[in-house]
Scaffold this motif. Structure first.
Motif, mmCIF file in Angstrom:
data_model
loop_
_atom_site.group_PDB
_atom_site.id
_atom_site.type_symbol
_atom_site.label_atom_id
_atom_site.label_comp_id
_atom_site.label_asym_id
_atom_site.label_seq_id
_atom_site.Cartn_x
_atom_site.Cartn_y
_atom_site.Cartn_z
ATOM 1 N N LEU A 148 0.852 -1.199 0.000
ATOM 2 C CA LEU A 148 0.000 0.000 0.000
ATOM 3 C C LEU A 148 0.882 1.242 0.000
ATOM 4 N N ASN A 149 0.320 2.356 -0.454
ATOM 5 C CA ASN A 149 1.127 3.591 -0.481
ATOM 6 C C ASN A 149 1.396 4.153 0.918
ATOM 7 N N THR A 150 0.874 3.511 1.950
ATOM 8 C CA THR A 150 1.169 3.916 3.328
ATOM 9 C C THR A 150 2.426 3.222 3.852
ATOM 10 N N GLY A 151 2.937 2.233 3.101
ATOM 11 C CA GLY A 151 4.094 1.468 3.575
ATOM 12 C C GLY A 151 3.710 0.112 4.134
ATOM 13 N N SER A 152 2.405 -0.112 4.399
ATOM 14 C CA SER A 152 2.040 -1.464 4.870
ATOM 15 C C SER A 152 1.575 -2.329 3.689
ATOM 16 N N GLU A 153 1.086 -3.501 4.009
ATOM 17 C CA GLU A 153 0.720 -4.446 2.957
ATOM 18 C C GLU A 153 -0.700 -4.936 3.158
ATOM 19 N N ILE A 154 -1.323 -5.327 2.066
ATOM 20 C CA ILE A 154 -2.695 -5.848 2.137
ATOM 21 C C ILE A 154 -2.709 -7.254 1.515
ATOM 22 N N PRO A 155 -3.245 -8.255 2.223
ATOM 23 C CA PRO A 155 -3.340 -9.591 1.617
ATOM 24 C C PRO A 155 -4.235 -9.548 0.374
ATOM 25 N N GLN A 156 -3.775 -10.240 -0.670
ATOM 26 C CA GLN A 156 -4.479 -10.112 -1.952
ATOM 27 C C GLN A 156 -5.886 -10.707 -1.932
ATOM 28 N N LEU A 157 -6.054 -11.781 -1.182
ATOM 29 C CA LEU A 157 -7.372 -12.408 -1.140
ATOM 30 C C LEU A 157 -8.024 -12.120 0.213
ATOM 31 N N GLY A 158 -9.238 -11.623 0.174
ATOM 32 C CA GLY A 158 -9.933 -11.305 1.424
ATOM 33 C C GLY A 158 -11.290 -11.973 1.475
#
Ligand code: A2P
Length: 312
Positions: free
Chosen positions: A8-18
């Motif tokens: 993410l543009n915040t520096g964290s990550e998002i799991p691709q499948l939710g």
């Protein structure tokens, strides 16, 4: 499976499948969804105040946090309801959501629709409150991120014109834009726009929401599409797995939703095969700009994102 994330543009990550929770209103179904979902490796959960089930969702989620998963290992999204767009309502709204979900912070808070409305079974307030624009509401959401109530903010159900306004008039770029996306609504324009601006797109209704209550008899069913089924046969996967994999290979995050244990598991098994370039082209060519979620009750709203004439 939870190792597949997007930055993410915040520096964290998002799991691709939710896993989504819309329409999952019974505690047993939510228990199935979280128990089996977590076992199968889902770490990304999508909620919303307008789903009217955050209290039950929180009860179930709370049984897992510190037990089967840690808070840091999961990614939880919720959404600002349409009736709480007036700037004074934002903080109470997110605090209520946090209380319902039994969390100290959200990973992502999205504006559910770029329109203030009093419907969807939500309480109506002073009509003056409906005059607030999505830009003012978004600006007020920035303070929620600054206060640490959410790690990131974004918006759902929007178009590139509205995103342009947000980018020019706001300080915090949306981290995520959540849209209906599937082969009958491929959304190339907004996807390319978001990629160019370092915004992650989340696809909802990747199977075309086959059980949406307002579905018309004559509406096309993607899960039964000949081309989708042919590609499924070729890979020995289900039509649903093809549709989820299609979103994954477009570098989107994608929300799946089921209360059936076998299907929750099946939908998690989309990282052990790949669609080839021909499959991807065939699926993209199915586009017919068919929108299952067009909020037709608010078509006269000046900020309706999908009115005729608006080029998304
Ligand atoms: P069910 O809960 O009975 O499995 P979408 O993600 O496009 O909104 O679609 C969600 C709907 O699709 C749910 O109603 C769900 O019903 C159904 N569904 C979810 N996974 C599958 C699957 N693997 N095969 C067929 N239908 C599915």
């Amino acid at each position: 499976m939870n190792k597949y994330t997007l930055p993410l543009n915040t520096g964290s990550e998002i799991p691709q499948l939710g896993l989504g929770t819309w329409g999952v209103d019974k505690i047993d179904d939510l228990e199935k969804l979280f128990n089996i979902g977590i076992q199968c490796g889902y770490r990304h959960f999508d909620s919303a105040s307008m789903y009217h089930n955050e209290g039950l969702t929180g009860k179930v989620l709370n049984q897992h946090i510190g037990n089967t998963v840690s808070r840091e290992d999961i990614f939880v999204t919720s959404k600002l309801a349409n009736n709480a767009h007036a700037t004074k309502r934002l903080k109470p709204a997110i605090i209520q959501t946090l209380k319902d979900l039994q969390l100290d912070y959200l990973d992502l808070y999205l504006m559910h629709w770029p329109m203030a409305t009093f419907d969807h079974g939500m309480q109506a307030y002073d009509l003056e409150e409906l005059k607030v624009s999505y830009v003012e509401t978004y600006q007020a959401m920035e303070a929620l991120q600054q206060e640490g109530l959410t790690k990131a903010i974004g918006i759902c159900n929007t178009n590139t014109q509205q995103l342009n306004r947000l980018l020019s008039e706001c300080n915090i770029k949306p981290a995520v834009v959540q849209m209906e996306i599937h082969p009958y609504l491929t959304q190339e324009k907004i996807i390319n726009y978001c990629k160019d601006h370092d915004i992650v797109i989340t696809a909802y209704s990747p199977l075309g929401a086959p059980h949406r209550p307002w579905r018309k008899e004559e509406s096309p069913v993607i899960l039964e599409d000949k081309i989708v089924k042919k590609i499924a046969g070729k890979h020995q996967k289900s039509a649903a797995q093809i549709l989820l994999r299609f979103a994954i290979q477009r570098e989107l995050t994608v929300l799946t939703r089921s209360v059936n244990p076998d299907r929750i598991k099946q939908n998690s098994e989309v990282f052990d095969f790949a669609l080839d370039a021909d499959d991807m082209v065939s699926l993209l060519n199915l586009n017919r700009n068919f929108r299952g979620m067009n909020y037709s009750g608010a078509l006269d709203h000046p900020d309706h994102p999908f009115r005729e004439g608006i080029d998304n």
